[in-house]
Design a protein around this motif. Sequence first.
Motif, PDB file in Angstrom:
ATOM      1  N   UNK A  37       0.833  -1.210   0.000  1.00 26.62           N
ATOM      2  CA  UNK A  37       0.000   0.000   0.000  1.00 26.62           C
ATOM      3  C   UNK A  37       0.873   1.267   0.000  1.00 26.62           C
ATOM      4  N   UNK A  38       1.975   1.227   0.746  1.00 26.61           N
ATOM      5  CA  UNK A  38       2.902   2.374   0.749  1.00 26.61           C
ATOM      6  C   UNK A  38       3.397   2.626  -0.680  1.00 26.61           C
ATOM      7  N   UNK A  39       3.757   1.520  -1.348  1.00 26.49           N
ATOM      8  CA  UNK A  39       4.275   1.618  -2.720  1.00 26.49           C
ATOM      9  C   UNK A  39       3.223   2.224  -3.653  1.00 26.49           C
ATOM     10  N   UNK A  40       1.977   1.743  -3.526  1.00 22.47           N
ATOM     11  CA  UNK A  40       0.911   2.236  -4.408  1.00 22.47           C
ATOM     12  C   UNK A  40       0.618   3.707  -4.159  1.00 22.47           C
ATOM     13  N   UNK A  41       0.685   4.111  -2.889  1.00 20.77           N
ATOM     14  CA  UNK A  41       0.447   5.537  -2.594  1.00 20.77           C
ATOM     15  C   UNK A  41       1.565   6.396  -3.180  1.00 20.77           C
ATOM     16  N   UNK A  42       2.790   5.901  -3.100  1.00 26.47           N
ATOM     17  CA  UNK A  42       3.910   6.657  -3.675  1.00 26.47           C
ATOM     18  C   UNK A  42       3.757   6.731  -5.192  1.00 26.47           C
ATOM     19  N   UNK A  43       3.378   5.599  -5.781  1.00 24.52           N
ATOM     20  CA  UNK A  43       3.199   5.534  -7.246  1.00 24.52           C
ATOM     21  C   UNK A  43       2.165   6.560  -7.726  1.00 24.52           C
ATOM     22  N   UNK A  44       1.040   6.637  -7.028  1.00 20.52           N
ATOM     23  CA  UNK A  44      -0.033   7.530  -7.489  1.00 20.52           C
ATOM     24  C   UNK A  44       0.261   8.988  -7.143  1.00 20.52           C
ATOM     25  N   UNK A  45       0.541   9.235  -5.865  1.00 21.91           N
ATOM     26  CA  UNK A  45       0.657  10.629  -5.405  1.00 21.91           C
ATOM     27  C   UNK A  45       1.942  11.312  -5.869  1.00 21.91           C
ATOM     28  N   UNK A  46       3.025  10.534  -6.008  1.00 18.56           N
ATOM     29  CA  UNK A  46       4.315  11.152  -6.357  1.00 18.56           C
ATOM     30  C   UNK A  46       4.706  10.847  -7.804  1.00 18.56           C
ATOM     31  N   UNK A  47       4.826   9.569  -8.139  1.00 16.82           N
ATOM     32  CA  UNK A  47       5.276   9.230  -9.498  1.00 16.82           C
ATOM     33  C   UNK A  47       4.222   9.652 -10.522  1.00 16.82           C
ATOM     34  N   UNK A  48       2.952   9.502 -10.177  1.00 15.15           N
ATOM     35  CA  UNK A  48       1.886   9.951 -11.083  1.00 15.15           C
ATOM     36  C   UNK A  48       2.001  11.444 -11.358  1.00 15.15           C
ATOM     37  N   UNK A  49       2.215  12.210 -10.301  1.00 18.27           N
ATOM     38  CA  UNK A  49       2.378  13.661 -10.452  1.00 18.27           C
ATOM     39  C   UNK A  49       3.634  13.957 -11.277  1.00 18.27           C
ATOM     40  N   UNK A  50       4.676  13.202 -11.031  1.00 18.39           N
ATOM     41  CA  UNK A  50       5.916  13.380 -11.799  1.00 18.39           C
ATOM     42  C   UNK A  50       5.681  13.096 -13.285  1.00 18.39           C
ATOM     43  N   UNK A  51       5.015  11.955 -13.563  1.00 20.55           N
ATOM     44  CA  UNK A  51       4.751  11.585 -14.967  1.00 20.55           C
ATOM     45  C   UNK A  51       4.036  12.709 -15.717  1.00 20.55           C
ATOM     46  N   UNK A  52       2.915  13.153 -15.149  1.00 23.37           N
ATOM     47  CA  UNK A  52       2.078  14.103 -15.887  1.00 23.37           C
ATOM     48  C   UNK A  52       2.784  15.460 -15.972  1.00 23.37           C
ATOM     49  N   UNK A  53       3.455  15.842 -14.900  1.00 25.69           N
ATOM     50  CA  UNK A  53       4.163  17.125 -14.919  1.00 25.69           C
ATOM     51  C   UNK A  53       5.279  17.098 -15.974  1.00 25.69           C
ATOM     52  N   UNK A  54       6.058  16.032 -15.993  1.00 32.43           N
ATOM     53  CA  UNK A  54       7.134  15.938 -16.994  1.00 32.43           C
ATOM     54  C   UNK A  54       6.574  15.970 -18.413  1.00 32.43           C
ATOM     55  N   UNK A  55       5.488  15.230 -18.616  1.00 28.22           N
ATOM     56  CA  UNK A  55       4.943  15.116 -19.970  1.00 28.22           C
ATOM     57  C   UNK A  55       4.337  16.434 -20.458  1.00 28.22           C
ATOM     58  N   UNK A  56       3.773  17.222 -19.533  1.00 26.00           N
ATOM     59  CA  UNK A  56       3.084  18.451 -19.959  1.00 26.00           C
ATOM     60  C   UNK A  56       3.942  19.711 -19.837  1.00 26.00           C
ATOM     61  N   UNK A  57       5.068  19.599 -19.150  1.00 26.37           N
ATOM     62  CA  UNK A  57       5.872  20.807 -18.914  1.00 26.37           C
ATOM     63  C   UNK A  57       6.308  21.511 -20.214  1.00 26.37           C
TER      64      UNK A  57
END
Length: 274
Positions: free
Chosen positions: A123-143
């Motif tokens: 669950x810790x991993x999934x929360x990191x994936x969504x809240x952090x890596x997800x934000x990273x993915x979309x931010x990098x792609x749209x920047x």
Amino acid sequence: MTDADTTAAAAADAATAPSATDAPVAVVTGASSGIGAAAARRLAAAGYHVVATARRKDRIEALAAEIEAAGHRATAHVLDVTDRAAVDAFAAGLDRFPAVNVLVNNAGGALGADPVATGDPDEWRRMYETNVIGTLHVTQALLPALTASGDGTVLVLSSTAGLATYEGGAGYVAAKHGAHVLAETLRLEIVGTPVRVIEIAPGMVKTEEFSTTRFHGDTEKAAKVYAGVAEPLTADDVADTIAWAVTRPSHVNIDLLVIRPRAQASNTKVHREL
Ligand code: NAP
């Protein structure tokens, strides 16, 4: 085919295909419920063409239809923010718009409320994936598109859990600290470019799904989170703040804004009338 038929066919196509627009464009992740859906409504009412994204197609399509029926502009796009290939394909598809102006990184949430001693690493991993890596993915792609717009905004919906901890919250707190650090660091790194970075950190918000998801569908446990609290924040309270921050003049950057209900003085000090 007569001219009238051709016109009718073109109109039908225009009604179903996502159309280019002159309105500024705001992408909202996690728009299928709660704060994300409310933010999509508020930003559309403020004049943005909202691109509402989440994993649940029916919900974002219904939201986009509702926004359009209200006379505003919206498009739905299914997107799992943890899927980098899907995020990149989504970003590439945004080139049908003249510019992308705003990204609201809202997708996220909590899973479990166990102490560190017994918390579920998955669950810790999934929360990191969504809240952090997800934000990273979309931010990098749209920047690149946000920068090219000449006036871009990246908004990160973190949490007061991103600023201080509480017992039983460590997995979510760690993830939201990650989102907070992402926002803070990005702001340092891109200063001088025409993109501002806003972080909104809400305290207790009573949304339909947040606590139910956290407690794996246990609605009784979820209800206890808000028990006796006179007026927890609503999704729309936070959306109002998001829309306000995003619609400040371009040179004004709301770096970090903490928003809590009056009945909540800290993550651990909540007034309850029981
Ligand atoms: P919510 O109703 O549970 O909404 C979470 C949204 O995130 C849903 O639309 C969900 O849509 C989406 N989502 C989850 N995983 C995703 C993924 N992998 N890819 C794309 N979308 C995903 O919760 P909320 O209360 O509105 O919370 C919204 C944000 O505010 C979250 O980041 C949360 O951590 C934060 N926040 C909430 C509170 C609170 O007390 N409620 C307080 C502070 C901060 P799909 O399932 O359809 O994908």
